[in-house]
Write a protein that holds these residues in place. Sequence first.
Motif, short mmCIF file in Angstrom:
data_model
loop_
_atom_site.label_atom_id
_atom_site.label_comp_id
_atom_site.label_asym_id
_atom_site.label_seq_id
_atom_site.Cartn_x
_atom_site.Cartn_y
_atom_site.Cartn_z
N SER A 42 0.73 -1.27 -0.16
CA SER A 42 -0.07 -0.09 0.16
C SER A 42 0.82 1.36 0.06
CB SER A 42 -0.84 0.10 1.03
OG SER A 42 -0.14 0.00 2.55
N ARG A 43 2.16 0.98 0.13
CA ARG A 43 2.99 2.09 0.46
C ARG A 43 2.91 3.18 1.53
NH1 ARG A 43 4.99 4.14 -5.63
NH2 ARG A 43 6.86 4.41 -4.26
N GLN A 44 2.10 2.49 2.52
CA GLN A 44 2.17 3.51 3.72
C GLN A 44 3.19 3.10 4.53
OE1 GLN A 44 -0.88 5.31 5.41
NE2 GLN A 44 0.81 5.96 6.58
N MET A 45 4.08 4.17 5.17
CA MET A 45 5.10 4.28 5.93
C MET A 45 4.78 3.94 7.28
SD MET A 45 7.88 4.42 4.11
CE MET A 45 9.26 5.08 5.22
N TYR B 36 8.38 14.38 1.34
CA TYR B 36 9.19 13.48 0.81
C TYR B 36 8.82 12.99 -0.79
CZ TYR B 36 11.55 12.83 5.39
OH TYR B 36 12.15 12.67 6.52
N GLN B 38 9.52 9.62 -3.18
CA GLN B 38 9.90 8.26 -3.37
C GLN B 38 9.95 7.78 -4.83
OE1 GLN B 38 8.00 5.23 -1.25
NE2 GLN B 38 9.77 3.87 -0.88
N ALA B 39 11.08 7.58 -5.29
CA ALA B 39 11.06 7.02 -6.75
C ALA B 39 10.80 5.53 -6.80
CB ALA B 39 12.44 7.29 -7.42
N ALA B 40 10.40 4.83 -7.75
CA ALA B 40 10.00 3.40 -7.54
C ALA B 40 11.20 2.57 -7.07
CB ALA B 40 9.47 2.98 -8.96
N PHE B 88 6.03 8.97 -6.08
CA PHE B 88 5.42 8.89 -4.85
C PHE B 88 5.85 9.74 -3.88
CE2 PHE B 88 2.05 6.67 -2.67
CZ PHE B 88 2.51 6.24 -1.27
N LEU B 90 5.18 11.66 -0.15
CA LEU B 90 4.71 11.36 1.20
C LEU B 90 5.04 12.78 2.11
CD1 LEU B 90 6.58 8.01 1.56
CD2 LEU B 90 4.31 8.31 2.36
N PRO B 105 -0.63 8.44 3.84
CA PRO B 105 -0.80 7.62 3.06
C PRO B 105 -0.10 7.82 1.56
CG PRO B 105 -2.64 8.76 3.14
CD PRO B 105 -1.98 9.34 4.16
N ARG B 108 0.34 9.22 -5.31
CA ARG B 108 0.98 8.77 -6.53
C ARG B 108 0.78 9.59 -7.73
NH1 ARG B 108 -1.02 4.43 -3.75
NH2 ARG B 108 0.12 2.60 -3.71
#
Lengths: 116, 112
Positions: A42-45, B36, B38-40, B88, B90, B105, B108
Amino acid sequence: AQTVTQSQPEMSVQEAETVTLSCTYDTSESDYYLFWYKQPPSRQMILVIRQEAYKQQNATENRFSVNFQKAAKSFSLKISDSQLGDAAMYFCAYRSFNTNAGKSTFGDGTTLTVKP
Amino acid sequence: SQTIHQWPATLVQPVGSPLSLECTVEGTSNPNLYWYRQAAGRGLQLLFYSVGIGQISSEVPQNLSASRPQDRQFILSSKKLLLSDSGFYLCAWAGTNQETQYFGPGTRLLVL
Protein backbone atom coordinates in the motif's frame (compact mmCIF):
# COMPACT_ATOMS: atom_id res chain seq x y z
CA ALA A 1 26.31 14.71 6.43
CA GLN A 2 24.93 11.47 7.73
CA THR A 3 24.47 8.50 5.45
CA VAL A 4 22.48 5.31 5.91
CA THR A 5 23.33 2.12 4.02
CA GLN A 6 21.18 -0.95 3.62
CA SER A 7 23.37 -3.46 1.82
CA GLN A 8 20.65 -6.04 1.18
CA PRO A 9 18.29 -4.91 -1.60
CA GLU A 10 16.25 -8.12 -1.20
CA MET A 11 15.82 -10.75 1.46
CA SER A 12 13.55 -13.74 1.79
CA VAL A 13 12.45 -15.82 4.75
CA GLN A 14 10.29 -18.85 5.29
CA GLU A 15 7.12 -18.29 7.26
CA ALA A 16 7.69 -18.79 11.01
CA GLU A 17 11.46 -18.42 10.60
CA THR A 18 13.71 -15.56 11.71
CA VAL A 19 15.33 -13.00 9.44
CA THR A 20 17.76 -10.16 10.08
CA LEU A 21 17.94 -7.01 8.00
CA SER A 22 21.16 -5.02 8.06
CA CYS A 23 21.72 -1.29 8.34
CA THR A 24 24.87 0.74 8.83
CA TYR A 25 25.21 4.47 9.16
CA ASP A 26 27.89 7.07 9.18
CA THR A 27 27.90 9.92 11.67
CA SER A 28 30.23 11.95 13.82
CA GLU A 29 27.51 12.67 16.36
CA SER A 30 27.09 10.92 19.68
CA ASP A 31 23.40 11.52 20.24
CA TYR A 32 20.85 10.43 17.67
CA TYR A 33 17.85 8.25 16.96
CA LEU A 34 17.54 5.26 14.67
CA PHE A 35 14.34 3.90 13.19
CA TRP A 36 13.02 1.03 11.15
CA TYR A 37 10.00 1.69 8.98
CA LYS A 38 7.91 -0.83 7.09
CA GLN A 39 6.36 -0.02 3.73
CA PRO A 40 3.86 -2.67 2.57
CA PRO A 41 2.46 -2.74 -0.98
CA SER A 42 0.00 0.00 0.00
CA ARG A 43 3.12 2.19 0.36
CA GLN A 44 2.02 3.56 3.73
CA MET A 45 5.15 4.07 5.84
CA ILE A 46 4.69 2.44 9.23
CA LEU A 47 7.03 2.88 12.17
CA VAL A 48 8.29 -0.52 13.34
CA ILE A 49 10.79 0.32 16.05
CA ARG A 50 12.89 3.15 17.42
CA GLN A 51 16.24 3.20 19.22
CA GLU A 52 17.81 6.07 21.14
CA ALA A 53 21.59 6.04 20.78
CA TYR A 54 22.12 6.87 24.46
CA LYS A 55 20.33 3.69 25.49
CA GLN A 56 22.46 0.58 25.68
CA GLN A 57 19.48 -1.74 25.79
CA ASN A 58 18.26 -2.92 22.42
CA ALA A 59 14.69 -1.92 21.58
CA THR A 60 12.05 -4.60 21.13
CA GLU A 61 8.47 -4.50 19.88
CA ASN A 62 6.79 -7.89 20.00
CA ARG A 63 8.38 -9.99 17.24
CA PHE A 64 10.69 -7.15 16.17
CA SER A 65 13.98 -6.42 17.87
CA VAL A 66 17.16 -4.58 16.99
CA ASN A 67 20.83 -5.22 17.47
CA PHE A 68 22.31 -1.79 18.02
CA GLN A 69 26.11 -1.66 17.91
CA LYS A 70 27.03 1.98 18.44
CA ALA A 71 30.77 1.60 18.01
CA ALA A 72 30.31 -0.31 14.78
CA LYS A 73 27.53 2.06 13.68
CA SER A 74 25.30 -0.88 12.95
CA PHE A 75 21.56 -1.18 13.50
CA SER A 76 20.05 -4.46 12.35
CA LEU A 77 16.42 -5.51 12.59
CA LYS A 78 15.47 -9.03 13.59
CA ILE A 79 12.02 -10.34 12.76
CA SER A 80 11.11 -13.50 14.64
CA ASP A 81 8.35 -15.94 13.72
CA SER A 82 7.93 -14.26 10.34
CA GLN A 83 4.40 -13.87 9.06
CA LEU A 84 3.06 -13.34 5.57
CA GLY A 85 2.02 -9.85 6.60
CA ASP A 86 5.64 -8.97 7.27
CA ALA A 87 6.31 -8.93 3.52
CA ALA A 88 7.21 -5.34 2.71
CA MET A 89 10.02 -2.94 2.03
CA TYR A 90 11.91 -2.00 5.18
CA PHE A 91 13.73 1.28 5.60
CA CYS A 92 16.35 2.19 8.14
CA ALA A 93 16.45 5.86 9.12
CA TYR A 94 18.73 8.14 11.14
CA ARG A 95 17.86 11.35 12.90
CA SER A 96 20.27 13.60 14.72
CA PHE A 97 19.35 14.49 18.27
CA ASN A 98 20.24 18.11 17.72
CA THR A 99 19.31 18.63 14.11
CA ASN A 100 17.06 21.48 13.12
CA ALA A 101 13.45 20.39 12.59
CA GLY A 102 14.07 16.69 13.11
CA LYS A 103 15.07 15.86 9.55
CA SER A 104 15.74 12.18 8.91
CA THR A 105 18.05 10.36 6.51
CA PHE A 106 16.75 7.13 5.01
CA GLY A 107 18.46 4.12 3.49
CA ASP A 108 17.41 2.75 0.11
CA GLY A 109 15.42 -0.07 1.67
CA THR A 110 15.35 -3.86 1.78
CA THR A 111 12.51 -5.76 0.15
CA LEU A 112 11.48 -8.69 2.33
CA THR A 113 9.63 -11.65 0.84
CA VAL A 114 7.96 -14.16 3.15
CA LYS A 115 7.47 -17.63 1.68
CA PRO A 116 4.57 -19.74 2.93
CA SER B 1 -5.04 10.57 18.49
CA GLN B 2 -3.19 12.17 15.63
CA THR B 3 -4.00 11.47 12.01
CA ILE B 4 -2.48 12.70 8.79
CA HIS B 5 -4.31 12.99 5.49
CA GLN B 6 -3.09 13.44 1.95
CA TRP B 7 -5.00 14.06 -1.23
CA PRO B 8 -5.43 13.23 -3.88
CA ALA B 9 -4.39 9.59 -3.54
CA THR B 10 -3.54 9.31 -7.22
CA LEU B 11 -2.97 11.94 -9.86
CA VAL B 12 -2.18 11.78 -13.57
CA GLN B 13 -1.09 15.08 -15.07
CA PRO B 14 0.31 16.21 -18.43
CA VAL B 15 3.76 17.72 -18.69
CA GLY B 16 3.64 21.47 -18.16
CA SER B 17 0.49 21.44 -16.05
CA PRO B 18 0.36 22.83 -12.49
CA LEU B 19 0.34 20.73 -9.35
CA SER B 20 -1.13 21.06 -5.90
CA LEU B 21 -0.87 18.28 -3.32
CA GLU B 22 -2.33 18.81 0.11
CA CYS B 23 -1.46 17.38 3.49
CA THR B 24 -3.32 18.01 6.74
CA VAL B 25 -2.71 16.81 10.26
CA GLU B 26 -5.31 16.40 12.98
CA GLY B 27 -4.98 16.01 16.71
CA THR B 28 -1.81 17.99 17.29
CA SER B 29 -0.62 21.58 17.31
CA ASN B 30 2.46 23.21 15.83
CA PRO B 31 3.82 20.06 14.22
CA ASN B 32 6.94 19.93 12.10
CA LEU B 33 5.85 18.97 8.58
CA TYR B 34 7.80 17.29 5.80
CA TRP B 35 7.42 16.47 2.11
CA TYR B 36 9.31 13.47 0.75
CA ARG B 37 9.48 11.97 -2.72
CA GLN B 38 10.07 8.30 -3.36
CA ALA B 39 11.04 6.94 -6.75
CA ALA B 40 9.94 3.38 -7.54
CA GLY B 41 11.83 0.87 -5.42
CA ARG B 42 13.98 3.51 -3.80
CA GLY B 43 14.35 5.37 -0.53
CA LEU B 44 12.90 8.70 0.51
CA GLN B 45 14.25 12.04 -0.60
CA LEU B 46 13.39 14.98 1.64
CA LEU B 47 12.05 17.87 -0.44
CA PHE B 48 10.79 20.45 2.08
CA TYR B 49 10.21 20.83 5.76
CA SER B 50 8.43 23.39 7.89
CA VAL B 51 8.68 24.23 11.57
CA GLY B 52 5.79 26.71 11.56
CA ILE B 53 3.27 28.71 9.53
CA GLY B 54 4.94 30.37 6.59
CA GLN B 55 8.32 28.81 7.40
CA ILE B 56 9.57 26.60 4.59
CA SER B 57 13.01 25.11 4.09
CA SER B 58 14.00 23.51 0.80
CA GLU B 59 16.34 20.58 0.65
CA VAL B 60 16.53 19.99 -3.08
CA PRO B 61 16.44 22.75 -5.72
CA GLN B 62 13.83 21.93 -8.33
CA ASN B 63 10.64 23.20 -9.89
CA LEU B 64 8.58 22.31 -6.84
CA SER B 65 7.59 24.64 -3.99
CA ALA B 66 5.86 24.23 -0.66
CA SER B 67 3.66 26.41 1.49
CA ARG B 68 2.18 26.22 4.94
CA PRO B 69 -0.82 28.55 5.07
CA GLN B 70 -2.17 27.08 8.32
CA ASP B 71 -0.62 25.35 11.30
CA ARG B 72 -1.65 21.87 10.22
CA GLN B 73 -1.73 22.26 6.45
CA PHE B 74 1.19 21.68 4.13
CA ILE B 75 0.93 22.10 0.37
CA LEU B 76 3.28 20.96 -2.38
CA SER B 77 3.01 22.85 -5.65
CA SER B 78 4.47 23.24 -9.08
CA LYS B 79 3.73 25.74 -11.83
CA LYS B 80 4.84 23.40 -14.62
CA LEU B 81 5.32 19.68 -14.10
CA LEU B 82 8.20 17.75 -15.63
CA LEU B 83 8.30 14.05 -16.51
CA SER B 84 10.89 13.63 -13.76
CA ASP B 85 8.37 14.82 -11.17
CA SER B 86 6.59 11.47 -11.37
CA GLY B 87 6.81 9.52 -8.15
CA PHE B 88 5.26 8.82 -4.81
CA TYR B 89 4.94 11.83 -2.52
CA LEU B 90 4.76 11.36 1.19
CA CYS B 91 3.89 13.91 3.81
CA ALA B 92 5.02 13.39 7.38
CA TRP B 93 4.67 15.14 10.72
CA ALA B 94 6.64 15.14 13.94
CA GLY B 95 5.71 16.49 17.34
CA THR B 96 7.50 19.18 19.30
CA ASN B 97 9.96 16.61 20.63
CA GLN B 98 10.81 15.85 16.99
CA GLU B 99 11.71 12.30 17.83
CA THR B 100 9.60 10.33 15.40
CA GLN B 101 8.08 11.13 12.02
CA TYR B 102 4.68 9.73 11.14
CA PHE B 103 3.67 9.42 7.54
CA GLY B 104 0.52 10.00 5.54
CA PRO B 105 -0.83 7.52 2.98
CA GLY B 106 0.96 9.22 0.10
CA THR B 107 0.06 10.49 -3.37
CA ARG B 108 1.01 8.67 -6.56
CA LEU B 109 1.83 11.22 -9.24
CA LEU B 110 2.28 10.23 -12.86
CA VAL B 111 3.34 12.92 -15.30
CA LEU B 112 2.75 12.03 -18.95
